[in-house]
Write an enzyme that holds these catalytic residues in place. Structure first.
Site, PDB file in Angstrom:
ATOM      1  N   ILE A  70       0.951  -1.164   0.048  1.00  0.00           N
ATOM      2  CA  ILE A  70       0.027  -0.058   0.110  1.00  0.00           C
ATOM      3  C   ILE A  70       0.931   1.274   0.014  1.00  0.00           C
ATOM      4  CG2 ILE A  70      -0.212  -0.183   2.574  1.00  0.00           C
ATOM      5  CD1 ILE A  70      -2.990   1.215   2.181  1.00  0.00           C
ATOM      6  N   SER A  71       0.746   2.098  -1.082  1.00  0.00           N
ATOM      7  CA  SER A  71       1.612   3.153  -1.247  1.00  0.00           C
ATOM      8  C   SER A  71       1.763   4.152   0.032  1.00  0.00           C
ATOM      9  CB  SER A  71       1.432   4.065  -2.493  1.00  0.00           C
ATOM     10  OG  SER A  71       1.564   3.287  -3.618  1.00  0.00           O
ATOM     11  N   GLN A  72       2.718   4.898   0.263  1.00  0.00           N
ATOM     12  CA  GLN A  72       3.067   5.762   1.122  1.00  0.00           C
ATOM     13  C   GLN A  72       1.774   6.905   1.198  1.00  0.00           C
ATOM     14  OE1 GLN A  72       6.413   8.331   0.547  1.00  0.00           O
ATOM     15  NE2 GLN A  72       6.217   9.436   2.546  1.00  0.00           N
TER      16      GLN A  72
END
Length: 220
Positions: free
Chosen positions: A69-71
């Site tokens: 899950i992206s920053q």
């Protein structure tokens, strides 16, 4: 910054989302629609329970299947870039993943089309998004390199994994005047904006990033 929060979250997660939005504002995110979407979204439901205590940190986290899950900063930055010329009528997302970026996009535009190559991730994301009462999302299990031709053209396309070079199919599915936000590269990756002008494409580099690779094909 004053972020008004809607009804999709409550209690502790609402406050956590609000604090995360304030952190991102301090990092340079200025679009109020994006910040409000971040504040409303319960990021903890998109990650494994064992990592829930890190849900509202500004960091990328593993979600299984070799994916992340992206920053939150990158989620917000890419969303902000998509909206720089106004709200697109529809957005194509390549790489549904956990569904977190999808949930943000669904609060920013009337229609989101999202493609995911890993069937199990797509199934989990669909359940989460339905639980959030987000029903303006169409999902497809398939090869992100090929986009979603039958729904094209798109005013905006966002890619949440990094190809070695820009997929030709995505360029072709971009509407005239539309923009593609995409990380490109292998060892070194650069976030780029590609804007279509008729049969030509203008490219602008934004910043260095780190994403999982955009792998061709689809898996069950």
């Amino acid at each position: 910054m004053n972020v008004r929060v809607g009804s999709r979250t409550s209690g502790k997660s609402t406050r956590s989302g609000e604090l995360l939005a304030q952190k991102l504002h301090a990092e340079g995110i200025v679009n109020q629609q994006v910040l409000q979407a971040i504040a409303r979204s319960p990021r903890h439901v998109f990650i494994p329970e064992i990592l829930a205590h890190k849900a509202y940190d500004n960091t990328a986290l593993p979600i299984g299947q070799g994916q992340t899950i992206s920053q939150p900063y990158i989620v917000a930055k890419m969303s902000e870039l998509l909206l720089a010329d106004g709200m697109p009528e529809s957005i194509l997302e390549i790489g549904t993943g956990s569904g977190y970026q999808t949930s943000i996009l669904a609060q920013l535009t009337p229609k989101v089309f999202s493609v995911e190559r890993i069937k199990s991730l797509q199934f989990q994301a669909k359940r989460r998004l339905q639980a959030m009462d987000l029903h303006n999302i169409s999902m497809k299990h398939g090869d992100g390199w090929q986009g979603w031709k039958s729904k094209a053209p798109f005013q905006a396309i966002i890619v949440t994994a990094a190809p070695s070079d820009i997929p030709q199919a995505l360029l072709e599915q971009l509407a005239d005047g539309g923009r593609l936000v995409i990380p490109v590269g292998e060892e070194t990756q650069i976030l780029k904006i590609i804007t279509r002008n008729g049969d030509s494409y203008d490219e602008r580099q934004i910043e260095a990033v780190r994403f999982v690779p955009l792998v061709p094909g689809a898996v069950q």
